[in-house]
Design an enzyme around this catalytic site. Structure first.
Site, PDB file in Angstrom:
ATOM      1  N   CYS A 133       1.183  -1.309  -0.490  1.00  0.00           N
ATOM      2  CA  CYS A 133       0.123   0.102   0.244  1.00  0.00           C
ATOM      3  C   CYS A 133       0.775   1.489   0.195  1.00  0.00           C
ATOM      4  CB  CYS A 133      -0.968  -0.138   1.211  1.00  0.00           C
ATOM      5  SG  CYS A 133      -2.198   0.962   1.336  1.00  0.00           S
ATOM      6  N   ASP A 163      -8.345  -3.998  -7.460  1.00  0.00           N
ATOM      7  CA  ASP A 163      -8.244  -2.772  -5.756  1.00  0.00           C
ATOM      8  C   ASP A 163      -8.976  -1.165  -6.729  1.00  0.00           C
ATOM      9  OD1 ASP A 163      -7.359  -1.193  -4.398  1.00  0.00           O
ATOM     10  OD2 ASP A 163      -4.903  -2.587  -4.643  1.00  0.00           O
ATOM     11  N   HIS A 187      -8.370  -4.848  -3.018  1.00  0.00           N
ATOM     12  CA  HIS A 187      -6.804  -4.305  -1.852  1.00  0.00           C
ATOM     13  C   HIS A 187      -6.198  -5.368  -1.214  1.00  0.00           C
ATOM     14  CE1 HIS A 187      -4.215  -1.425  -1.234  1.00  0.00           C
ATOM     15  NE2 HIS A 187      -4.221  -0.519   0.102  1.00  0.00           N
TER      16      HIS A 187
END
Length: 358
Positions: free
Chosen positions: A149, A303, A332
């Site tokens: 991330c 995502d 995600h």
């Protein structure tokens, strides 16, 4: 939030069928349970600076057999235990069992005194020194940088600044080329989003602000569907278990240090400086072409926080010749937690790293 959400259902369900009322009571019972334990893999703190901690993980009876340690780096806006949720659902545990020496940086929770810390502080004073400590602790010259991330964005920046310290770079669902964040770009356009006013007013940005913004990317999916699924599958204990684990983590956010948030919005989302080579930290340019090590990119097809094109664009700007992408039909978070993660992401990531453990 769940009390308000479920409270809205109560009257309608109470006036409905007895079966609906029974299910509602079961949902309430689920929500009133104690939070499930998370992050249970044994670990010790090998170094700390202010709120930041560097952990080393171990498992009883499991020895280190791989040459290069793994350094896990997560975002600053949530707790990093998403990578170590529970036995059998833990990237950390899986890699330990394969013989890796695994470390993790935990940023901690920013307080008012941290509001003026920017990327220079966190990458040069915290991240770099943490990697140096791991190298010192392991007596190794390099680490495998495992970054997820926003942590992936920072891991890429670190590797560009200190390429000599990174043996292999693994980037999971990380924002890199911010042209591909179309909805975020509309909301955060500098013509109508005054990031300076927000930071100067609030100091650190509360986790509720970040969480709300992320969820608004898909409001029906994020605000409504979890509760519908909970009500519909309340008799499925495995579903309930996973739901509670993720619900705990999603609502366990941390404040975003004010100056870092200001730079994140202005320099990355609004001006896309990373791919332009215009990020400069204390006179040091973050030049992505300095990255020449093997790079593995992991992307999630569904995502909405870091779309695939935003992450895989990294390949266009680095010098590496050993470049691999694995794409998975998940979102995600499911890239690191859940069935696809356990059955595909964990073993394929290990296989890639193992081939390069020289």
């Amino acid at each position: 939030m769940w009390k308000q959400t479920m409270g809205g259902f109560q009257e309608a369900i109470h006036n409905g069928t007895p079966r609906s009322w029974t299910r509602y009571q079961k949902v309430l019972n689920v929500l009133n349970r104690a939070e499930p334990p998370t992050g249970t893999t044994p670990k010790e703190v090998i170094w700390r600076k202010n709120k930041m901690r560097v952990y080393r993980f171990t498992l009883p009876g499991v020895e280190v057999t791989k040459k290069t340690p793994i350094f896990m780096l997560y975002a600053m806006i949530n707790k990093p235990y998403i990578l170590d949720m529970e036995p059998g659902n833990s990237f950390v545990e899986y890699l330990l069992k394969q013989g890796y020496d695994v470390y993790m940086l935990d940023w901690g929770e920013a307080g008012p005194e941290d509001r003026k810390n920017g990327f220079a502080e966190y990458i040069l004073d915290y991240l770099h020194k943490a990697v140096e400590r791991v190298c010192m602790y392991t007596k190794k010259e390099q680490v495998n940088m495992f970054s997820y991330c926003m942590g992936g964005t920072m891991g890429v920046m670190y590797t560009a600044l200190f390429p000599e310290r990174v043996k292999n770079l693994v980037v999971l669902a990380a924002p890199i080329d911010f042209r591909h964040a179309e909805l975020y770009n509309s909301w955060l356009n500098e013509k109508h989003f005054d990031v300076d006013k927000l930071v100067d007013t609030l100091g650190n940005i509360t986790p509720e602000v970040i969480d709300f913004g992320n969820k608004m990317l898909k409001p029906l999916t994020n605000f409504v569907n979890p509760w519908i699924h909970l009500f519909d599958k309340v008799d499925n204990e495995q579903f309930i278990h996973n739901w509670r684990m993720l619900n705990k983590w999603v609502n366990d956010g941390t404040p975003f240090p004010g100056e870092t948030y200001r730079q994140w919005i202005r320099d990355f989302y609004q001006q896309n400086k990373l791919i332009k080579g215009e990020i400069v930290l204390r006179g040091r340019q973050v030049d992505l072409s300095k990255i020449a090590c093997p790079v593995l990119i992991l992307t999630a097809e569904h995502d909405h926080i870091a779309p695939c094109n935003q992450t895989r664009a990294l390949f266009e700007y680095i010098s590496s010749t050993d470049k691999t992408e694995h794409n998975y039909p998940v979102g995600h978070v499911s890239l690191v937690f859940g069935g696809t993660a356990r059955k595909q992401v964990y073993p394929q990531t290990y296989a890639w790293l193992s081939e390069r453990d020289e």
